[in-house]
Design a protein around this motif. Sequence first.
Motif, mmCIF file in Angstrom:
data_model
loop_
_atom_site.group_PDB
_atom_site.id
_atom_site.type_symbol
_atom_site.label_atom_id
_atom_site.label_comp_id
_atom_site.label_asym_id
_atom_site.label_seq_id
_atom_site.Cartn_x
_atom_site.Cartn_y
_atom_site.Cartn_z
ATOM 1 N N TYR A 27 -27.720 59.031 15.969
ATOM 2 C CA TYR A 27 -29.180 58.959 15.936
ATOM 3 C C TYR A 27 -29.671 57.518 15.859
ATOM 4 O O TYR A 27 -30.738 57.194 16.394
ATOM 5 C CB TYR A 27 -29.739 59.798 14.788
ATOM 6 N N LEU A 47 -39.365 58.902 29.246
ATOM 7 C CA LEU A 47 -39.678 60.326 29.325
ATOM 8 C C LEU A 47 -39.086 60.957 30.583
ATOM 9 O O LEU A 47 -38.578 62.074 30.539
ATOM 10 C CB LEU A 47 -41.198 60.532 29.284
ATOM 11 N N LEU A 50 -35.249 61.341 30.206
ATOM 12 C CA LEU A 50 -34.787 62.389 29.284
ATOM 13 C C LEU A 50 -34.753 63.766 29.938
ATOM 14 O O LEU A 50 -34.130 64.682 29.406
ATOM 15 C CB LEU A 50 -35.678 62.435 28.033
ATOM 16 N N LYS A 51 -35.420 63.926 31.080
ATOM 17 C CA LYS A 51 -35.378 65.228 31.748
ATOM 18 C C LYS A 51 -33.958 65.634 32.115
ATOM 19 O O LYS A 51 -33.603 66.804 32.062
ATOM 20 C CB LYS A 51 -36.220 65.169 33.035
ATOM 21 N N PHE B 107 -36.272 63.937 17.818
ATOM 22 C CA PHE B 107 -35.526 63.843 19.067
ATOM 23 C C PHE B 107 -35.350 65.218 19.711
ATOM 24 O O PHE B 107 -35.491 65.367 20.926
ATOM 25 C CB PHE B 107 -34.169 63.188 18.825
ATOM 26 N N LEU B 110 -38.614 66.240 21.276
ATOM 27 C CA LEU B 110 -38.851 65.427 22.476
ATOM 28 C C LEU B 110 -37.986 65.906 23.640
ATOM 29 O O LEU B 110 -38.462 66.092 24.772
ATOM 30 C CB LEU B 110 -38.536 63.959 22.159
ATOM 31 N N LEU B 111 -36.702 66.127 23.341
ATOM 32 C CA LEU B 111 -35.772 66.551 24.381
ATOM 33 C C LEU B 111 -36.139 67.940 24.904
ATOM 34 O O LEU B 111 -36.058 68.210 26.109
ATOM 35 C CB LEU B 111 -34.345 66.541 23.819
ATOM 36 N N TRP B 113 -39.122 69.257 25.011
ATOM 37 C CA TRP B 113 -40.301 69.076 25.860
ATOM 38 C C TRP B 113 -39.898 68.528 27.229
ATOM 39 O O TRP B 113 -40.274 69.072 28.274
ATOM 40 C CB TRP B 113 -41.265 68.109 25.141
ATOM 41 N N ARG B 114 -39.065 67.469 27.246
ATOM 42 C CA ARG B 114 -38.712 66.829 28.512
ATOM 43 C C ARG B 114 -37.810 67.717 29.348
ATOM 44 O O ARG B 114 -37.931 67.773 30.567
ATOM 45 C CB ARG B 114 -38.022 65.484 28.250
ATOM 46 N N MET B 115 -36.854 68.411 28.701
ATOM 47 C CA MET B 115 -35.918 69.222 29.490
ATOM 48 C C MET B 115 -36.576 70.491 30.009
ATOM 49 O O MET B 115 -36.104 71.094 30.961
ATOM 50 C CB MET B 115 -34.648 69.512 28.690
#
Lengths: 452, 171
Positions: A27, A47, A50-51, B107, B110-111, B113-115
């Motif tokens: 982390y 952003l 990270l997809k 994290f 966030l991940l 949401w993005r994925m």
Amino acid sequence: MTDPFVIGFGGLAALVTLIALRMPIAYAMILVGGIGVSLLDGPGVLLSQLKTLAYGQFSIYDLSVVPMFVLMGALASASGLSASLFRGANAWFGRFRGGTAMAAIAACAGFGAVCGSSLATASTMGKVALPELRSSGYSGALSTGTLAAGGVLGILIPPSVVLVLYSVIVEANIATMFMAAFIPGFLAVALFLVTIAIHVRIDPEAGPAGVAVSGRRLVTDTVAMAPVAIIFGVVIGGIYLGLYNPTPAAAVGAALVWLHGALTGGLRWRQVREALLETAAISGMIYLILLGAEMLKVFMSRGGVPQAMAESMLGSDLPPVLVLALLLGALILLGCLMDSLSMILLAIPFFWPVLVALNGGDAVIASEAGFGMTNDDLKIWFGILALIVVELGLITPPVGMNVYVISAIARDVPMRETFLGVIPFFVAEIFRVALLIAFPALVLWFPHWMAG
Amino acid sequence: MTEQPRGPGIEGFLRAAITAWALAGGGLLVLVIALNVLSVVGGAVVGRPFPGDFEITEIGIAVAVFAFLPYCQMTGANVKAEILTSRAGPRLRALMGLAASLTALAFSVLLLWRMWFGLLDQKAYGYTTTILQFPHWIAFAAVLVSLVLLAAASGLTLFHDRQDVATFGTR
């Protein structure tokens, strides 16, 4: 704050602080990498990365051997392999002075051939061999020191999870790296055996000779070691001969260990469940660090930090071998702070460009290179050296995980004594690193020979 | 890595679900291993390995590892440095634990949401694997479940860390 380079080094400082404050290493990397990229390129870039970034990292084919080897090791620890290895080795060595400790080293090496983790090797062999060593009258320092050091063989003898990660970072061939680890692994076993021999010569009370076993026992105990030899031969032999990739090899290995455990009755559903959960915890941890390391790498190379380090090392005019020694020393120091996996993933992306630059850049030929070898050979050689020194952190204070694992089993031996018992083995390891630096052929000859 | 006792109620349910999901990931790992063994045997005996074994391995391992992450977070398996703060007071340790859980929670959300948008991309463009034409968005869907559980696991550790901070803060 607009200079990418300043932000890059600021990020590095933040990372070290976070890690020192006990933020989980994965982390800390994710946090610094993510914030750093957002500062340099704007949050939009992060952003959109990270997809697919995590999915892309986790589905790298070469990495798929990691959970398989972890499962193989977990199953091997739960089944009776370790006990039969130690019994077999002790049947041969036990009659000599210091022989039972030597048998423990040999058994650790054998277990290392089916397990890619030091801690698992130390704890598994510790449970099997410690009671025997103590009841045979071995001193606390020699018994615990031997087992803490022997655990290191779990990583040094292929398969090795750390070596797989190294190969993925520097884009080396895993099979070649496993070949390169072969002779250094044997050298480690030999030096550890010599270390014990010297120890009991100086202090005969530390490791009394046992009684010789009957010829019949010798045969049955030796035969009982056959499954490990077969599994190692099928897995590592198959990889060496190029019969299959490391991933199918690891799959076959895990299946064989499972089969053996099920047939001998060591593995029941409860042990399998425990092994699966242990695999989940360890693999999840490794992959999360991998993801963090990737995010950090994106940030650092954008900030130009590895290139700057390479240039400053080049400008220092130090001889290449001295820089190599400095980098290895830095890894030993880092070992006081973190475990070997994190260290490889964190440090190698910074260290490798330095070595390539010192060697003479990307397209250098061996005769003009700083280290007198091609970059491909340098990659192999440095990988083995790094593998050895990152493991030293496991047996030295203050982290010394192997020592803690063994101390938890040997409650009657103070931890101080264990650390003292480890010192001779530590010296042997430093000697081995010096040997491999002086004679790179010890690492390179076998993979060259196998490649024809 | 010791398994904490399962409390009753929501926490007990979450712990059971996260453990079961990790075991399901382990089951997937075993399937991938079986497939690779079949492929080796098939290659040796019939001369024909299992078609698409590479891509099944890649996707299977990725999905399995995502399923491991919540269990990893719940059991505190993520490695930390052990040097400087081992002598630091319990209050600092509790605060750093809290910061770590917060990071994990942020994290994972966030991940997630993005994925989710990653999944929509995969579906919109119809990305599949080369040989077996397996659509990637299905794998993404399984990953999203893992991320929801990772957020839940971070929430659990956060709850306990907050209690720790409250306990040591008053001393």
